[in-house]
Scaffold this active site. Structure first.
Site, PDB file in Angstrom:
ATOM      1  N   SER A 135      65.460 -22.163  -0.015  1.00 53.85           N
ATOM      2  CA  SER A 135      64.444 -21.150  -0.304  1.00 53.85           C
ATOM      3  C   SER A 135      63.152 -21.879  -0.645  1.00 53.85           C
ATOM      4  CB  SER A 135      64.931 -20.300  -1.486  1.00 53.85           C
ATOM      5  OG  SER A 135      63.977 -19.325  -1.823  1.00 53.85           O
ATOM      6  N   LYS A 161      64.228 -20.321   4.284  1.00 50.74           N
ATOM      7  CA  LYS A 161      63.822 -18.988   3.799  1.00 50.74           C
ATOM      8  C   LYS A 161      62.471 -19.117   3.132  1.00 50.74           C
ATOM      9  CE  LYS A 161      65.317 -16.434  -0.285  1.00 50.74           C
ATOM     10  NZ  LYS A 161      66.508 -15.895  -0.977  1.00 50.74           N
ATOM     11  N   LYS A 163      59.475 -17.469   0.882  1.00 52.27           N
ATOM     12  CA  LYS A 163      59.089 -16.406  -0.026  1.00 52.27           C
ATOM     13  C   LYS A 163      57.792 -15.827   0.507  1.00 52.27           C
ATOM     14  CE  LYS A 163      62.274 -16.628  -3.254  1.00 52.27           C
ATOM     15  NZ  LYS A 163      63.152 -15.480  -3.525  1.00 52.27           N
ATOM     16  N   ASP A 188      61.843 -13.579   2.217  1.00 54.23           N
ATOM     17  CA  ASP A 188      62.274 -12.853   1.018  1.00 54.23           C
ATOM     18  C   ASP A 188      61.036 -12.372   0.267  1.00 54.23           C
ATOM     19  OD1 ASP A 188      63.448 -11.852  -1.266  1.00 54.23           O
ATOM     20  OD2 ASP A 188      64.430 -13.727  -1.861  1.00 54.23           O
ATOM     21  N   GLU A 213      64.403  -9.950   3.452  1.00 47.92           N
ATOM     22  CA  GLU A 213      65.148  -9.672   2.228  1.00 47.92           C
ATOM     23  C   GLU A 213      64.303  -8.853   1.249  1.00 47.92           C
ATOM     24  OE1 GLU A 213      66.582 -13.407   0.728  1.00 47.92           O
ATOM     25  OE2 GLU A 213      67.260 -12.568  -1.166  1.00 47.92           O
ATOM     26  N   ASP A 238      69.003  -7.649  -1.647  1.00 45.77           N
ATOM     27  CA  ASP A 238      69.395  -8.591  -2.694  1.00 45.77           C
ATOM     28  C   ASP A 238      69.416  -7.823  -4.017  1.00 45.77           C
ATOM     29  OD1 ASP A 238      69.479 -10.509  -4.714  1.00 45.77           O
ATOM     30  OD2 ASP A 238      67.785 -11.689  -4.005  1.00 45.77           O
ATOM     31  N   LYS A 262      75.169 -12.269  -4.854  1.00 45.08           N
ATOM     32  CA  LYS A 262      74.980 -13.157  -6.008  1.00 45.08           C
ATOM     33  C   LYS A 262      75.948 -12.688  -7.079  1.00 45.08           C
ATOM     34  CE  LYS A 262      70.007 -14.049  -5.420  1.00 45.08           C
ATOM     35  NZ  LYS A 262      68.660 -13.565  -5.821  1.00 45.08           N
ATOM     36  N   GLY A 290      71.086 -17.536  -4.420  1.00 41.71           N
ATOM     37  CA  GLY A 290      71.005 -18.564  -5.455  1.00 41.71           C
ATOM     38  C   GLY A 290      70.013 -18.163  -6.524  1.00 41.71           C
TER      39      GLY A 290
HETATM   40  C1  NPQ Z   1      66.091 -14.672  -4.676  1.00 39.87           C
HETATM   41  N1  NPQ Z   1      66.338 -17.006  -5.520  1.00 39.87           N
HETATM   42  O1  NPQ Z   1      66.815 -14.832  -3.722  1.00 39.87           O
HETATM   43  C2  NPQ Z   1      66.038 -15.670  -5.835  1.00 39.87           C
HETATM   44  C3  NPQ Z   1      64.993 -15.380  -6.786  1.00 39.87           C
HETATM   45  C4  NPQ Z   1      64.628 -16.339  -7.844  1.00 39.87           C
HETATM   46  C5  NPQ Z   1      66.571 -19.186  -4.513  1.00 39.87           C
HETATM   47  O2  NPQ Z   1      65.034 -17.612  -3.769  1.00 39.87           O
HETATM   48  C6  NPQ Z   1      64.123 -19.202 -11.939  1.00 39.87           C
HETATM   49  C7  NPQ Z   1      65.375 -18.660 -11.996  1.00 39.87           C
HETATM   50  C8  NPQ Z   1      63.326 -18.923 -10.872  1.00 39.87           C
HETATM   51  C9  NPQ Z   1      65.838 -17.806 -11.008  1.00 39.87           C
HETATM   52  C10 NPQ Z   1      62.955 -17.773  -8.770  1.00 39.87           C
HETATM   53  C11 NPQ Z   1      65.892 -17.866  -4.551  1.00 39.87           C
HETATM   54  C12 NPQ Z   1      63.767 -18.069  -9.854  1.00 39.87           C
HETATM   55  C13 NPQ Z   1      65.031 -17.504  -9.921  1.00 39.87           C
HETATM   56  C14 NPQ Z   1      63.422 -16.919  -7.785  1.00 39.87           C
HETATM   57  C15 NPQ Z   1      65.446 -16.653  -8.898  1.00 39.87           C
HETATM   58  O3  NPQ Z   1      65.440 -13.651  -4.724  1.00 39.87           O
HETATM   59 MG    MG Z   2      66.152 -12.661  -2.916  1.00 39.34          MG
END
Ligand code: NPQ
Ligand code: MG
Length: 369
Positions: A135, A161, A163, A188, A213, A238, A262, A290
């Site tokens: 990500s 992926k 953001k 995402d 996402e 998600d 998750k 994650g």
């Molecule tokens: C998601 N994770 O899929 C999340 C969101 C996310 C890997 O993109 C600190 C702790 C910062 C948890 C940033 C990924 C974070 C976090 C993003 C979770 O939406």
């Molecule tokens: Mg997500």
């Protein structure tokens, strides 16, 4: 087993680079670990909540408080506890799934260590390694984004992926698609869009994305249905998927044709396995999300991602994607994959000197009086 005590460990893990999403920028991971002391031995779990309630309504201080005041006392008061009974014992507390998941995982770790079974075996893993994606946060510039993406492609990641958010979507996606050719690519939005953006999001169709996402807010299944009907890019939920039943509902309504699973978000690994199973039943592919877990949470995610219907690469990145030093032996990418641990329970050992050295609070021990 009897739960004799629950310990809360709080630590700060610096990230190798700040991680920017549509809801903000994180430079450090505020980690909450739970240790259960039981009649058959100890177990550990990691709480995935963020420091602030900006991804979901849960946040670290709130999780620590609800565990301290409600969840841990209920487990300690129970005569006999097993991982399978935790959800029922904790059902009197509404929501707070990430807090419950951390406790259930710790109980499961203790139980499986005692009987010599790994998370992977217990969940029903069908492969020894899992395909990994990464990500990639919102970057200060397109050039910096391309440098970061190239470094992950060079490292062997099998899926990228990005953001996205309003103002950071079509341009970065076009640039990255040109850079990586046919490599799997998805985006995402972490709920940053509204119904008024449906036409705009349709412009992503030309980039051959695996999926988009969670463009809209958690509670809004209906607008995801409208988007899924309007664009050719598959829509993937998600934040909205808070348990297996909601997954079935969102799928049958046509809101999501791929599901991000998750364990923390759905209340634990047992519910995550059930979510996997109901999606498989409906022929909906899933992938493992994650939450910037340390090696402890990562170990469990990799075991989950080894189940049959996890057919897309997950956000199960290597330790060095996030941390210079992990709390466990580092997870290292080999040919774009991570190996599923085979030792009992989570299969990993915490480096106690790091858990102690990175602590931001004294250990809080909850026991019956
Ligand atoms: C998601 N994770 O899929 C999340 C969101 C996310 C890997 O993109 C600190 C702790 C910062 C948890 C940033 C990924 C974070 C976090 C993003 C979770 O939406
Ligand atoms: Mg997500």
């Amino acid at each position: 087993m009897k739960i004799e005590a629950v310990e809360l460990h709080r630590l700060a893990m610096p990230l190798v680079r700040p991680f920017q999403t549509s809801f903000g920028t994180q430079a450090s991971r505020d980690v909450l670990l739970v240790r259960v002391r039981t009649s058959i031995g100890d177990g550990w779990g990691e709480c995935v909540a963020m420091a602030a309630p900006v991804y979901s309504s849960e946040y670290v201080e709130g999780c620590a408080a609800v565990i301290r005041d409600y969840l841990a006392p209920a487990l300690i008061a129970a005569d006999d506890v097993s991982a399978e009974s935790v959800a029922g014992i904790l059902r009197f507390v509404i929501g707070n799934r990430m807090a419950k998941a951390a406790l259930e995982t710790a109980v499961l770790d203790a139980e499986l260590r005692f009987i010599g079974v790994s998370f992977g075996e217990y969940f029903g893993a069908t492969r020894a390694e899992v395909d990994c994606g990464v990500s990639v946060g919102i970057a200060p510039s397109i050039d910096e984004l391309l440098d970061e993406v190239q470094s992950y492609v060079d490292a062997g990641y099998r899926r990228i992926k990005l953001k996205i958010k309003p103002g950071w979507d079509l341009e970065p996606v076009r640039a990255v698609r040109e850079l990586i050719g046919e490599t799997l690519l998805q985006v995402d939005a972490n709920t940053a869009y509204t119904e008024a953006d449906i036409d705009h999001l349709g412009a992503l169709d030309e980039f051959g994305l695996l999926l988009i996402e969670q463009p809209f807010v958690e509670e809004d299944i209906a607008t995801h249905v409208l988007l899924a009907r309007a664009i050719s890019t598959p829509v993937c939920l998600d934040e909205s998927i808070v348990n297996a039943e909601i997954a079935v509902d969102a799928i049958t309504r046509g809101a999501t044709s791929i599901v991000n699973i998750k364990a923390g978000r759905v209340g634990g690994y047992l519910e995550a396995v059930r979510s996997h199973d109901v999606c498989a039943e409906l022929e909906i592919p899933v992938w493992c999300g994650g939450m910037l877990e340390t090696g402890l949470g990562r170990a469990a995610n990799v075991a989950l991602a080894a189940l049959e219907n996890f057919t897309l690469p997950g956000d199960t990145s290597a330790s060095d994607r996030y941390f210079a030093e992990d709390l466990t032996e580092p997870f290292v990418l080999v040919d774009g994959r991570l190996t599923v641990p085979t030792a009992p329970g989570s299969g990993v050992e915490l480096r106690q000197e790091l858990v102690a050295g990175l602590a931001t609070r004294p250990v809080l021990s909850i026991r019956s009086n």
